[in-house]
Scaffold this motif. Sequence first.
Motif, short mmCIF file in Angstrom:
data_model
loop_
_atom_site.label_atom_id
_atom_site.label_comp_id
_atom_site.label_asym_id
_atom_site.label_seq_id
_atom_site.Cartn_x
_atom_site.Cartn_y
_atom_site.Cartn_z
N LYS A 1 29.36 13.22 -2.80
CA LYS A 1 28.98 13.24 -1.77
C LYS A 1 27.38 14.50 -2.44
O LYS A 1 25.98 14.55 -2.44
CB LYS A 1 29.22 15.07 -1.32
CG LYS A 1 30.81 14.86 -0.18
CD LYS A 1 30.98 15.55 0.59
CE LYS A 1 32.07 15.02 1.26
NZ LYS A 1 33.12 16.86 2.07
N ASN A 2 28.00 14.49 -4.02
CA ASN A 2 26.71 14.88 -4.74
C ASN A 2 25.65 14.05 -5.53
O ASN A 2 26.59 13.12 -6.29
CB ASN A 2 27.60 16.05 -6.11
CG ASN A 2 27.77 17.51 -5.22
OD1 ASN A 2 27.16 17.90 -4.40
ND2 ASN A 2 29.45 17.45 -5.28
N ASN A 3 24.85 14.23 -6.32
CA ASN A 3 24.45 13.22 -7.65
C ASN A 3 24.66 13.06 -8.35
O ASN A 3 24.25 11.88 -9.33
CB ASN A 3 22.50 13.24 -7.37
CG ASN A 3 22.00 12.31 -7.53
OD1 ASN A 3 21.90 11.08 -6.95
ND2 ASN A 3 21.21 13.01 -8.58
N ILE A 4 25.23 13.57 -8.76
CA ILE A 4 25.69 13.85 -10.89
C ILE A 4 27.69 14.01 -10.53
O ILE A 4 28.04 14.26 -9.39
CB ILE A 4 25.10 15.57 -11.12
CG1 ILE A 4 23.93 15.87 -11.44
CG2 ILE A 4 26.14 14.90 -12.77
CD1 ILE A 4 23.35 14.19 -12.03
N VAL A 5 27.52 13.07 -10.65
CA VAL A 5 28.92 12.30 -10.37
C VAL A 5 30.01 11.85 -12.17
O VAL A 5 29.58 11.54 -13.18
CB VAL A 5 29.18 11.45 -10.43
CG1 VAL A 5 30.84 10.98 -9.33
CG2 VAL A 5 28.62 11.57 -8.82
N LYS B 1 26.55 23.69 -18.34
CA LYS B 1 25.55 22.82 -19.20
C LYS B 1 25.05 22.01 -18.93
O LYS B 1 23.80 20.91 -19.22
CB LYS B 1 26.50 22.95 -20.82
CG LYS B 1 27.19 24.06 -20.93
CD LYS B 1 27.85 24.66 -22.27
CE LYS B 1 28.25 26.05 -22.52
NZ LYS B 1 27.27 26.18 -23.47
N LEU B 2 25.56 21.08 -18.67
CA LEU B 2 25.86 19.57 -18.18
C LEU B 2 24.21 19.03 -17.17
O LEU B 2 23.61 18.70 -17.28
CB LEU B 2 27.26 18.90 -17.18
CG LEU B 2 26.75 17.32 -16.51
CD1 LEU B 2 26.49 16.71 -18.76
CD2 LEU B 2 28.17 17.00 -15.83
N LEU B 3 24.64 20.39 -16.07
CA LEU B 3 23.14 19.98 -14.31
C LEU B 3 21.99 20.69 -15.99
O LEU B 3 20.85 19.36 -15.96
CB LEU B 3 23.53 21.04 -13.68
CG LEU B 3 25.21 20.36 -12.66
CD1 LEU B 3 24.66 22.16 -11.95
CD2 LEU B 3 24.39 20.19 -12.15
N LYS B 4 22.27 21.92 -16.45
CA LYS B 4 21.19 21.75 -17.40
C LYS B 4 20.98 20.40 -18.59
O LYS B 4 19.70 19.87 -18.48
CB LYS B 4 21.16 22.68 -18.72
CG LYS B 4 21.30 24.07 -17.87
CD LYS B 4 21.86 25.56 -18.61
CE LYS B 4 21.87 26.72 -18.02
NZ LYS B 4 21.74 28.33 -18.74
N ASP C 1 23.94 10.03 -13.16
CA ASP C 1 23.46 10.25 -12.20
C ASP C 1 22.72 9.55 -11.23
O ASP C 1 22.59 8.04 -11.35
CB ASP C 1 22.03 10.95 -13.04
CG ASP C 1 20.78 11.09 -11.90
OD1 ASP C 1 20.34 10.87 -10.57
OD2 ASP C 1 20.28 11.93 -12.19
N LYS C 2 23.29 9.54 -9.77
CA LYS C 2 23.42 8.35 -9.08
C LYS C 2 22.20 8.00 -8.71
O LYS C 2 21.92 6.83 -8.02
CB LYS C 2 24.10 8.40 -7.69
CG LYS C 2 25.48 8.36 -7.85
CD LYS C 2 26.12 9.01 -6.55
CE LYS C 2 26.22 10.33 -6.19
NZ LYS C 2 27.10 9.86 -4.43
N SER C 3 20.86 8.67 -9.02
CA SER C 3 19.44 8.46 -8.42
C SER C 3 18.83 6.67 -9.86
O SER C 3 17.80 6.60 -8.98
CB SER C 3 18.71 9.19 -8.52
OG SER C 3 18.85 9.59 -9.18
N LYS C 4 19.68 7.21 -10.58
CA LYS C 4 19.16 6.31 -11.65
C LYS C 4 19.35 5.07 -12.55
O LYS C 4 19.21 4.21 -12.81
CB LYS C 4 19.19 7.08 -13.18
CG LYS C 4 18.18 9.48 -12.55
CD LYS C 4 17.71 9.13 -14.55
CE LYS C 4 16.29 10.28 -13.27
NZ LYS C 4 16.61 11.76 -12.88
#
Length: 219
Positions: free
Chosen positions: A53-57, A74-77, A147-150
Amino acid sequence: MISVVYCTRSSNKDHKEHLIKSSGLHNKIEVIEIINNGESLTTSYNRGLKESKNNIVVFCHDDIEFDTNNWGEKLLKLFSRNPEYGIIGIAGTTDLIDGRWWTLKESMTGIVSHKHEGRKWTNTYSPDQGNKLKEVVVLDGLFFAVDKSKIKNGFDESFNGFHFYEIPFCFENYLNGVKLGVTTQIRVTHMSIGMTNEQWETNKTQFEEKYKHRYRDWE
């Protein structure tokens, strides 16, 4: 805000709880546990990628322990501060001359600990990078996040079994212009020394045949 996908042969509630608690994200993390008793990891991971469901997997093994508290934050940053990157992991290489990402020791980067038969040690492939990312061409499948968008492609399901799911995935994305990076801010211990087998060798040969005209240009 983060989805985590891992495969296991039987439900592993302890691992799921460890992922949630160590991430520091509390109710902002989705964990997708895939019970796998024979399906290729490429197929399982593609399903997890689609269901997330999230963009970062995050894709990780089911036999790792996080030595870093709040690794999810830390990963999100890292993704936020480095928007040009589409895939981030903890071990990889800057050069690829065959199907083994660790062939060139001087090109390896990252820091990973291992624990086996009561003994723990740390493999320091490169110096601590602080909060910087090191650009690489492929990552080890122990732990990496996308990042699923990239990203430009999913996992190549022509690779069967439980090995070599990450190398063609990473390399194909790299060839399509996606930036891959290694961080040393997230540390894990792998409860295994990592072993190759016949299926790994078969997939290695398949990879080398498919991409021989690309990676050999760098020799």
